[in-house]
Design a protein around this motif. Structure first.
Motif, mmCIF file in Angstrom:
data_model
loop_
_atom_site.group_PDB
_atom_site.id
_atom_site.type_symbol
_atom_site.label_atom_id
_atom_site.label_comp_id
_atom_site.label_asym_id
_atom_site.label_seq_id
_atom_site.Cartn_x
_atom_site.Cartn_y
_atom_site.Cartn_z
ATOM 1 N N HIS A 1 -52.483 86.138 -58.762
ATOM 2 C CA HIS A 1 -52.404 85.048 -58.055
ATOM 3 C C HIS A 1 -52.987 85.054 -56.560
ATOM 4 O O HIS A 1 -54.090 84.243 -56.312
ATOM 5 N N ASP B 1 -45.170 92.771 -58.907
ATOM 6 C CA ASP B 1 -45.441 91.965 -60.081
ATOM 7 C C ASP B 1 -46.906 91.817 -60.312
ATOM 8 O O ASP B 1 -47.642 91.256 -59.450
ATOM 9 N N HIS C 1 -45.367 86.686 -52.073
ATOM 10 C CA HIS C 1 -45.995 87.492 -53.026
ATOM 11 C C HIS C 1 -44.999 88.918 -53.376
ATOM 12 O O HIS C 1 -44.524 89.538 -52.224
ATOM 13 N N ASP D 1 -48.034 88.090 -59.841
ATOM 14 C CA ASP D 1 -48.503 87.672 -58.584
ATOM 15 C C ASP D 1 -49.719 88.231 -57.750
ATOM 16 O O ASP D 1 -50.293 87.442 -57.215
ATOM 17 N N THR E 1 -49.622 88.535 -47.187
ATOM 18 C CA THR E 1 -48.650 88.360 -48.041
ATOM 19 C C THR E 1 -47.267 89.166 -47.837
ATOM 20 O O THR E 1 -47.165 89.931 -47.382
#
Length: 244
Positions: free
Chosen positions: A69, A63, A59, A66, A36
């Protein structure tokens, strides 16, 4: 059998620098690696080069959405999460008076808060599996003084590692920190910076700076079952610099 055979790893800040070196060595040792980074171009190119056992996800480590995810995509692709390497970070080298509040907070967000978010994000998956290894990349400036902001955040990573290790131990999850000294990354080994680094290396007991692979080998050790009884610990890679 390879030391990390079929272990599923997330490595942040993996598009270049030490993160890239970690990813390459872990893949060589049999891992499946999710890289990432905020740098999509370099991250996607690297994942393509590394093959089917590598996946890149754009990424922002500060966050929380994020992170959610990344965890979902990792589990969708590889089925589980065995290892998290919190590698992403930034360096700062300003005086207190020259550092704005915004710059200070940005450093803490990227170097410190992101580590908390990463640990929090992977814990449910690791607790379900009743195993896991979380590796937080700190610095020798998590042990001794240095630039404002950077030093503060790296000391925080060291403390967070110990707090998380105690909380996670009953679930079979290990949490350790790595504290690199001066590393010969492309960023510092060029121009005037290279000359300054080479001059500084003379003050290091081993008389040289470290190669990125020397840090990556420690990542492999902590990701592997070889370190099964190590948790809440600090692993220093500095050529003896902090021993003086």
């Amino acid at each position: 059998m390879a030391r990390l055979q079929d272990k599923v790893m997330i490595i942040t800040g993996a598009a270049q620098g030490m993160g890239e070196t970690h990813a390459r060595l872990c893949l060589e040792q049999g891992a499946k690696v999710v890289l990432t980074d905020i740098n999509s171009e370099k991250g996607e190119a690297l994942a393509t080069e590394l093959g089917d056992n590598a996946l890149f996800i754009k990424h922002d480590v500060t966050d929380e959405a994020d992170w959610t995810h990344v965890v979902k995509q990792t589990e969708d692709k590889f089925g589980r999460i065995d290892v998290l390497v919190n590698n992403a970070g930034i360096t700062t080298n300003k005086s207190i008076l020259d550092t704005s509040v915004e710059e200070y907070r940005k450093t803490l967000e990227i170097n410190q808060v992101s580590v908390f978010l990463g640990i929090k994000a992977v814990l449910p998956a690791m607790r379900r599996a009743e195993q896991g290894s979380i590796i937080n990349i700190s610095s020798i400036n998590g042990l001794v003084g240095g630039a404002i902001g950077y030093t503060d955040s790296k000391f925080a990573v060291r403390g967070m590692t110990k707090a998380a290790a105690l909380e996670c131990a009953p679930h079979g999850i290990r949490v350790n920190s790595i504290h690199p000294g001066v590393i010969a990354t492309p960023m510092i080994m060029q121009g005037d910076t290279k000359e300054a680094v080479e001059a500084f290396a003379k003050s290091i007991p081993l008389r040289r700076v470290a190669q990125p692979e020397e840090v990556s080998r420690m990542v492999v050790f902590l990701a592997s079952d070889e370190s099964s009884y190590s948790t809440g610990a600090e692993f220093i890679i500095d050529g003896g610099l902090t021993a003086q």
